[in-house]
Design a protein around this motif. Structure first.
Motif, short mmCIF file in Angstrom:
data_model
loop_
_atom_site.label_atom_id
_atom_site.label_comp_id
_atom_site.label_asym_id
_atom_site.label_seq_id
_atom_site.Cartn_x
_atom_site.Cartn_y
_atom_site.Cartn_z
N GLU A 263 29.14 109.91 43.08
CA GLU A 263 29.39 107.95 42.26
C GLU A 263 29.23 107.35 44.06
N GLU A 265 30.65 104.48 44.44
CA GLU A 265 32.46 104.59 45.24
C GLU A 265 32.83 105.79 45.73
N SER A 267 31.05 107.54 47.39
CA SER A 267 29.36 108.31 48.39
C SER A 267 29.31 108.04 50.03
N GLN A 272 23.23 105.65 47.72
CA GLN A 272 23.95 105.86 46.65
C GLN A 272 25.20 104.50 46.10
N ARG A 311 22.05 103.17 34.52
CA ARG A 311 22.15 104.76 34.38
C ARG A 311 23.54 105.28 33.46
N ARG A 312 24.49 103.70 33.26
CA ARG A 312 25.48 104.82 32.25
C ARG A 312 25.46 103.06 31.33
N ASN A 321 27.62 105.22 27.21
CA ASN A 321 28.75 105.90 28.07
C ASN A 321 30.84 105.94 27.84
N LEU A 325 34.04 105.62 33.41
CA LEU A 325 33.11 105.82 34.19
C LEU A 325 32.75 104.72 34.30
N LYS A 326 31.98 104.02 34.59
CA LYS A 326 31.70 102.39 34.90
C LYS A 326 30.29 102.36 34.65
N SER A 331 20.96 103.24 40.65
CA SER A 331 21.22 103.63 42.29
C SER A 331 20.10 103.03 42.96
#
Length: 390
Positions: A263, A265, A267, A272, A311-312, A321, A325-326, A331
């Protein structure tokens, strides 16, 4: 080695594919057909073999593309920043700009004027060759930049060239036929020019991306048999310059592409960690949907901010989602993965190239793996076409 001259190089998708030697998903290589492409297995990834092609000249007008390209290729001296129009005019003025003894020219000439997502002005673009609004009718326009690629072909006389553009060009009046005919007369003895729409998904790219690929062969360079065969309407597969499809039955999915990615945060990869923070807009406009992890990604476009897919997306907004998860958009690295760029390709350069600029570079690029398929097929048939050694 065959010497390659690259035009409209951008951040280097075509260049990387034609030189090879990069990492890609193991699932993106059909080992029942191309096991010999793999140099080294690396878990879920493989390192591809280098090709016979050596990049000796690259060119683009985008300074951010050059920064990213230079960082990866480490060949700053061969990347010429500026308009191909100006380079050709300088060459004709008497200065040597383009190297000689070129075997192949590649180029994805600007596609905005042919894209169904654009205004479809085609050859009558309102933009100049420099990308700004045209100030006069006499100023070179963006929709005719393919003619300047033709000029470079006329100067360097390669054995073969490859030109790429959006599928929309095929459906825009007779644009494809005009371009095809123009390329045929690039040199005195002429080129055989083929055109075919390829979908990158058929070659292990986890994305529905259709592009028209022009391939031109210099008539005087071809063997007698190749000249006869390439002139036919139905070319035997043995001579076909377009690569064999590898993933029609089991395409690579978004879920496959994102394997091992942390994720943002968590990486350490700046690409990313970087993603558009544009809010969800409750409408049907571009970018307001969640990608299907179990399927192909939509075409990664040269867009940014609110046009990047999610992505979500939270269920309340029509996504899948789950809480915890945010909700976020794709990204920069995820877009690069969907284009088959390796993770060591740095797109976000602190203080130099922003996430917004990186999105545009990635969306404008040719997927390296699609280019690799083209390159390896040409490599395999090089002697068949030209009768000389690699």
């Amino acid at each position: 080695m065959a010497r390659l001259l690259s035009l409209f190089s951008g951040c280097g998708g075509m260049d990387l594919g034609f030189e090879g030697g990069f990492n890609c998903l193991k699932k993106s290589v059909n080992q029942s057909i191309h096991a010999d492409w793999i140099k080294e297995n690396k878990g879920n990834f493989v390192e591809l073999e280098k090709t016979m092609f050596e990049l000796v000249f690259a060119n683009d007008i985008n300074p951010y593309a050059k920064l990213v390209w230079d960082k990866f290729f480490n060949k700053k001296e061969i990347y010429h920043l500026g308009s191909v129009v100006d380079l050709v005019k300088t060459e004709k003025f008497g200065l040597d700009i383009f190297p000689r003894n070129i075997d192949i020219v590649t180029g994805g000439f600007p596609c905005q004027d042919f894209s169904v997502a654009g205004k479809r002005l085609g050859f009558n673009s309102h933009k100049s060759h420099l990308g700004a609004l045209r100030q006069s009718e006499s100023e070179e326009n963006r929709g005719l930049l393919y003619t300047w690629m033709k000029e470079v072909i006329s100067i360097t006389e390669p054995k073969v060239f490859i030109a790429e553009n959006v599928k929309g060009l095929v459906n825009l009046s007779n644009a494809k036929d005009i371009i095809q005919e123009d390329f045929k007369s690039a040199t005195k003895d002429g080129y055989i020019v083929l055109a075919r729409v390829l979908n990158a998904a058929d070659y292990g790219v986890p994305q529905n991306r259709q592009r028209v690929i022009f391939i031109g062969f210099k008539k005087s360079a071809l063997t007698r048999n190749a000249l006869q065969e390439l002139r036919k309407e139905d070319i035997l597969e043995f001579y076909d310059p377009y690569p064999q499809k590898t993933h029609t039955q089991a395409p690579v999915t978004c879920e496959d592409a994102f394997i091992d990615l942390l994720e943002p945060e968590l990486s350490q990869d700046l690409a990313q960690r970087s993603y558009s923070c544009a809010k969800f807009m409750n409408n049907r406009s571009q970018g307001q949907s969640e990608i299907n992890l179990k399927g192909l990604a939509p075409t990664i476009r040269a867009e940014h901010h609110g046009n990047i897919e999610f992505r979500r997306l939270d269920k309340i907004n029509g996504g899948k989602n789950e809480p915890g998860l945010k909700q976020r958009r794709l990204s920069v690295r995820e877009c690069a993965r969907l284009q088959t760029f390796p993770d060591n390709y740095e797109f976000v350069l602190s203080g130099k190239v922003s996430a917004s600029q990186a999105y545009r570079l990635i969306g404008n690029a040719v997927p390296p793996l699609l280019a690799y398929n083209l390159a390896k097929n040409l490599e395999k048939k090089w002697t068949l076409y030209f009768g000389d050694e690699k």
